[in-house]
Design an enzyme around this catalytic site. Structure first.
Site, PDB file in Angstrom:
ATOM      1  N   LYS A 176       0.855  -1.190   0.000  1.00 59.27           N
ATOM      2  CA  LYS A 176       0.000   0.000   0.000  1.00 59.27           C
ATOM      3  C   LYS A 176       0.890   1.239   0.000  1.00 59.27           C
ATOM      4  O   LYS A 176       1.728   1.422   0.891  1.00 59.27           O
ATOM      5  CB  LYS A 176      -0.885  -0.041   1.244  1.00 59.27           C
ATOM      6  CG  LYS A 176      -2.173   0.715   1.138  1.00 59.27           C
ATOM      7  CD  LYS A 176      -3.012   0.425   2.377  1.00 59.27           C
ATOM      8  CE  LYS A 176      -4.332   1.137   2.341  1.00 59.27           C
ATOM      9  NZ  LYS A 176      -5.022   1.008   3.630  1.00 59.27           N
TER      10      LYS A 176
HETATM   11  C1  E4P Z   1      -8.186   2.216   3.377  1.00 61.13           C
HETATM   12  O1  E4P Z   1      -7.540   1.304   2.966  1.00 61.13           O
HETATM   13  C2  E4P Z   1      -8.098   2.804   4.719  1.00 61.13           C
HETATM   14  O2  E4P Z   1      -7.506   1.858   5.578  1.00 61.13           O
HETATM   15  C3  E4P Z   1      -9.426   3.113   5.327  1.00 61.13           C
HETATM   16  O3  E4P Z   1     -10.497   2.664   4.544  1.00 61.13           O
HETATM   17  C4  E4P Z   1      -9.549   4.424   5.946  1.00 61.13           C
HETATM   18  O4  E4P Z   1     -10.819   4.516   6.521  1.00 61.13           O
HETATM   19  P1  E4P Z   1     -11.203   5.608   7.624  1.00 61.13           P
HETATM   20  O5  E4P Z   1     -11.481   6.881   6.936  1.00 61.13           O
HETATM   21  O6  E4P Z   1     -12.427   5.041   8.274  1.00 61.13           O
HETATM   22  O7  E4P Z   1     -10.021   5.702   8.563  1.00 61.13           O
END
Ligand code: E4P
Length: 218
Positions: free
Chosen positions: A87
């Site tokens: 990522k």
């Molecule tokens: C995406 O991969 C992120 O981990 C995540 O969806 C972020 O979500 P949040 O806005 O609830 O922290």
């Protein structure tokens, strides 16, 4: 549409896996910290544990913000398991790193995407997944679902293979709207996934069926 769970909590990952509907996991540094996972060895072991529960892609995020650092970290993460997806944040160095990983056959998830232009760059760099954060856009009075729609149109116009991974999903309507538009994947908390189960008429209907069965069978 594939269902990923957005957590580093092993019990929740196992629960979603036991339902038989889980296709993968996304994590981020905040989610790892929330579970109290710190230190390189513990982080590595945690990713291995997640990969042993789920037979699907598991996103592991790099911490570096420079190209060399991202490549070093990403190659190490990718070597942990064939299901690891590196990522990478949507910054200039990240785009370069995604292009590099793509040329090496290493899967990537371009994260922190908030605009169609960013999604276009991620696709051009060869990202496996692009993660538009719909909940965080909603939080600032911008319709996150509109962005999924826009990216779907752009990717379909050119046949980009990058999969749209709707992220920052907060509730069941987000999931349904993503499915209507044709997002390839959604990632959300267990609560949003299990909320899809709920309908009062199901509960009332089941209660009546069981009551009638018990009446008829003593
Ligand atoms: C995406 O991969 C992120 O981990 C995540 O969806 C972020 O979500 P949040 O806005 O609830 O922290």
């Amino acid at each position: 549409m594939k269902f990923f769970i957005d957590t580093a909590n092993l019990e929740q990952i196992q629960e979603a896996q036991n339902m038989g509907i889980l296709d993968g996991v996304t994590t981020n540094p905040s989610l790892m910290a929330k579970e109290g996972i710190s230190g390189e060895e513990n982080i590595i072991n945690h990713y291995k544990n997640i990969c042993s529960i789920v037979d699907g892609d598991v996103s592991a995020e790099v911490i570096s913000t420079d190209f060399e650092g991202m490549v070093k970290e990403g190659e190490k993460l990718a070597a942990l398991h064939s299901n690891i997806v590196v990522k990478v944040p949507m910054i200039k160095e990240g785009v370069k790193a995604i292009k590099y990983f793509s040329s090496k056959g290493i899967k990537t998830n371009c994260t922190l995407v908030f605009s169609a232009g960013q999604a276009l760059l991620a696709a051009k760099a060869g990202a496996t997944y692009v993660s538009p954060f719909i909940g965080r856009l909603d939080d600032v009075s911008t319709d996150g679902i509109d962005l999924i729609d826009q990216i779907r149109l752009i990717y379909d116009n050119y046949g980009y293979e990058t999969q749209i991974l709707a992220a920052s999903v907060r509730h069941p309507m987000h999931i349904i709207q993503c499915a209507e538009i044709g997002a390839d994947v959604m990632t959300g908390p267990l609560s949003a996934i299990t909320a899809l189960l709920k309908h009062p008429l199901t509960d009332i209907g089941l209660e009546k069926f069981l009551a009638d069965f018990n009446k008829a069978n003593g």
